[in-house]
Design a protein around this motif. Structure first.
Motif, PDB file in Angstrom:
ATOM      1  N   THR A 139       0.841  -1.205   0.000  1.00 16.41           N
ATOM      2  CA  THR A 139       0.000   0.000   0.000  1.00 16.41           C
ATOM      3  C   THR A 139       0.870   1.247   0.000  1.00 16.41           C
ATOM      4  O   THR A 139       0.626   2.187  -0.762  1.00 16.41           O
ATOM      5  N   VAL A 140       1.910   1.248   0.832  1.00 19.57           N
ATOM      6  CA  VAL A 140       2.829   2.389   0.891  1.00 19.57           C
ATOM      7  C   VAL A 140       3.560   2.556  -0.441  1.00 19.57           C
ATOM      8  O   VAL A 140       3.655   3.660  -0.981  1.00 19.57           O
ATOM      9  N   GLY A 141       4.050   1.460  -0.985  1.00 24.23           N
ATOM     10  CA  GLY A 141       4.807   1.526  -2.234  1.00 24.23           C
ATOM     11  C   GLY A 141       3.974   2.016  -3.405  1.00 24.23           C
ATOM     12  O   GLY A 141       4.357   2.958  -4.108  1.00 24.23           O
ATOM     13  N   LEU A 142       2.831   1.392  -3.635  1.00 28.65           N
ATOM     14  CA  LEU A 142       1.992   1.770  -4.782  1.00 28.65           C
ATOM     15  C   LEU A 142       1.347   3.137  -4.581  1.00 28.65           C
ATOM     16  O   LEU A 142       1.311   3.959  -5.495  1.00 28.65           O
ATOM     17  N   GLY A 143       0.862   3.379  -3.377  1.00 26.98           N
ATOM     18  CA  GLY A 143       0.257   4.689  -3.094  1.00 26.98           C
ATOM     19  C   GLY A 143       1.274   5.804  -3.176  1.00 26.98           C
ATOM     20  O   GLY A 143       0.989   6.891  -3.697  1.00 26.98           O
ATOM     21  N   GLY A 144       2.475   5.541  -2.698  1.00 26.06           N
ATOM     22  CA  GLY A 144       3.532   6.545  -2.759  1.00 26.06           C
ATOM     23  C   GLY A 144       3.912   6.900  -4.186  1.00 26.06           C
ATOM     24  O   GLY A 144       4.163   8.060  -4.510  1.00 26.06           O
ATOM     25  N   MET A 145       3.932   5.905  -5.070  1.00 27.49           N
ATOM     26  CA  MET A 145       4.252   6.196  -6.475  1.00 27.49           C
ATOM     27  C   MET A 145       3.167   7.075  -7.086  1.00 27.49           C
ATOM     28  O   MET A 145       3.474   8.037  -7.795  1.00 27.49           O
ATOM     29  N   SER A 146       1.915   6.766  -6.819  1.00 24.96           N
ATOM     30  CA  SER A 146       0.816   7.586  -7.343  1.00 24.96           C
ATOM     31  C   SER A 146       0.910   9.002  -6.807  1.00 24.96           C
ATOM     32  O   SER A 146       0.739   9.980  -7.550  1.00 24.96           O
ATOM     33  N   ASP A 147       1.190   9.119  -5.525  1.00 23.57           N
ATOM     34  CA  ASP A 147       1.317  10.449  -4.910  1.00 23.57           C
ATOM     35  C   ASP A 147       2.457  11.235  -5.549  1.00 23.57           C
ATOM     36  O   ASP A 147       2.330  12.443  -5.780  1.00 23.57           O
ATOM     37  N   CYS A 148       3.567  10.572  -5.831  1.00 23.39           N
ATOM     38  CA  CYS A 148       4.701  11.258  -6.461  1.00 23.39           C
ATOM     39  C   CYS A 148       4.339  11.788  -7.844  1.00 23.39           C
ATOM     40  O   CYS A 148       4.752  12.888  -8.221  1.00 23.39           O
ATOM     41  N   ALA A 149       3.585  11.013  -8.605  1.00 25.15           N
ATOM     42  CA  ALA A 149       3.192  11.450  -9.946  1.00 25.15           C
ATOM     43  C   ALA A 149       2.352  12.720  -9.880  1.00 25.15           C
ATOM     44  O   ALA A 149       2.466  13.599 -10.737  1.00 25.15           O
ATOM     45  N   VAL A 150       1.540  12.843  -8.851  1.00 22.06           N
ATOM     46  CA  VAL A 150       0.693  14.030  -8.692  1.00 22.06           C
ATOM     47  C   VAL A 150       1.489  15.180  -8.072  1.00 22.06           C
ATOM     48  O   VAL A 150       1.492  16.301  -8.577  1.00 22.06           O
ATOM     49  N   GLU A 151       2.174  14.893  -6.983  1.00 22.98           N
ATOM     50  CA  GLU A 151       2.896  15.932  -6.236  1.00 22.98           C
ATOM     51  C   GLU A 151       4.022  16.563  -7.037  1.00 22.98           C
ATOM     52  O   GLU A 151       4.301  17.748  -6.916  1.00 22.98           O
ATOM     53  N   TYR A 152       4.686  15.771  -7.852  1.00 22.12           N
ATOM     54  CA  TYR A 152       5.850  16.262  -8.590  1.00 22.12           C
ATOM     55  C   TYR A 152       5.597  16.327 -10.092  1.00 22.12           C
ATOM     56  O   TYR A 152       6.519  16.238 -10.896  1.00 22.12           O
ATOM     57  N   ALA A 153       4.349  16.529 -10.456  1.00 29.57           N
ATOM     58  CA  ALA A 153       3.944  16.591 -11.869  1.00 29.57           C
ATOM     59  C   ALA A 153       4.640  17.725 -12.622  1.00 29.57           C
ATOM     60  O   ALA A 153       4.784  17.655 -13.833  1.00 29.57           O
TER      61      ALA A 153
END
Length: 175
Positions: A139-153
């Protein structure tokens, strides 16, 4: 004269931008039509309602994720993480738009789909006999990747992807 498909694409682009900026419920069709310099009836020619317009923006992402998770077999976990990050990166604007207005998930019934996709991805990465710790790490790994795509777009893909994939691999305990 613009072809209908060009106008439809322009409407979707402006709507995506305004939805991400203001939220879906806070953006009126009048604002979209005004920004485009078209009449509201012209907008209704292409989309029967705001919900119809939102669906037209979100459905390509849903279709891509469905194809991604159902069309894969278990294999190299790092490759899966890299491909998943590319997928999320491609749809980062739509994900951001949805996060801005979480009600979108409920009235388009996307929430349960996201959870099913996540479960499938976890299976593809780690198998099906998982400990609670492995589930939390996934959950941390997959959710973190999604968050990075949004946060650092606003950054370049090649600046974000390697770090995000490495962090997800570490969270998952992959070699």
């Amino acid at each position: 004269m613009a072809r209908p498909s060009d106008t439809k694409t322009r409407i979707q682009a402006v709507a995506r931008e305004l939805f991400a900026l203001q939220g879906i419920q806070q953006t009126s069709l009048r604002q979209i039509s005004d920004r485009l310099g078209i009449t509201k009836p012209a907008l209704y020619y292409h989309f029967a309602s705001r919900d119809d317009l939102v669906r037209s923006i979100i459905e390509p992402m849903i279709d891509d994720i469905d194809r991604f998770v159902t069309g894969r077999e278990r294999g190299d976990p790092r490759r899966l993480l890299e491909d998943y990050f590319d997928l999320v990166w491609r749809h980062r604007e739509v994900i951001s738009m949805m996060l801005r207005d979480l009600n979108t998930l409920s009235y388009l019934d996307v929430g349960e789909r996201f959870m099913a996709w996540r479960r499938r991805l976890v299976f593809l990465l780690l198998g099906d006999e998982l400990t609670v710790a492995q589930q939390v790490r996934a959950t941390v790994g997959l959710g973190g990747m999604s968050d990075c795509a949004v946060e650092y777009a606003h950054l370049a893909l090649d600046e974000v992807k390697p770090v995000a994939v490495e962090a997800a691999a570490a969270a998952l305990g992959l070699p």
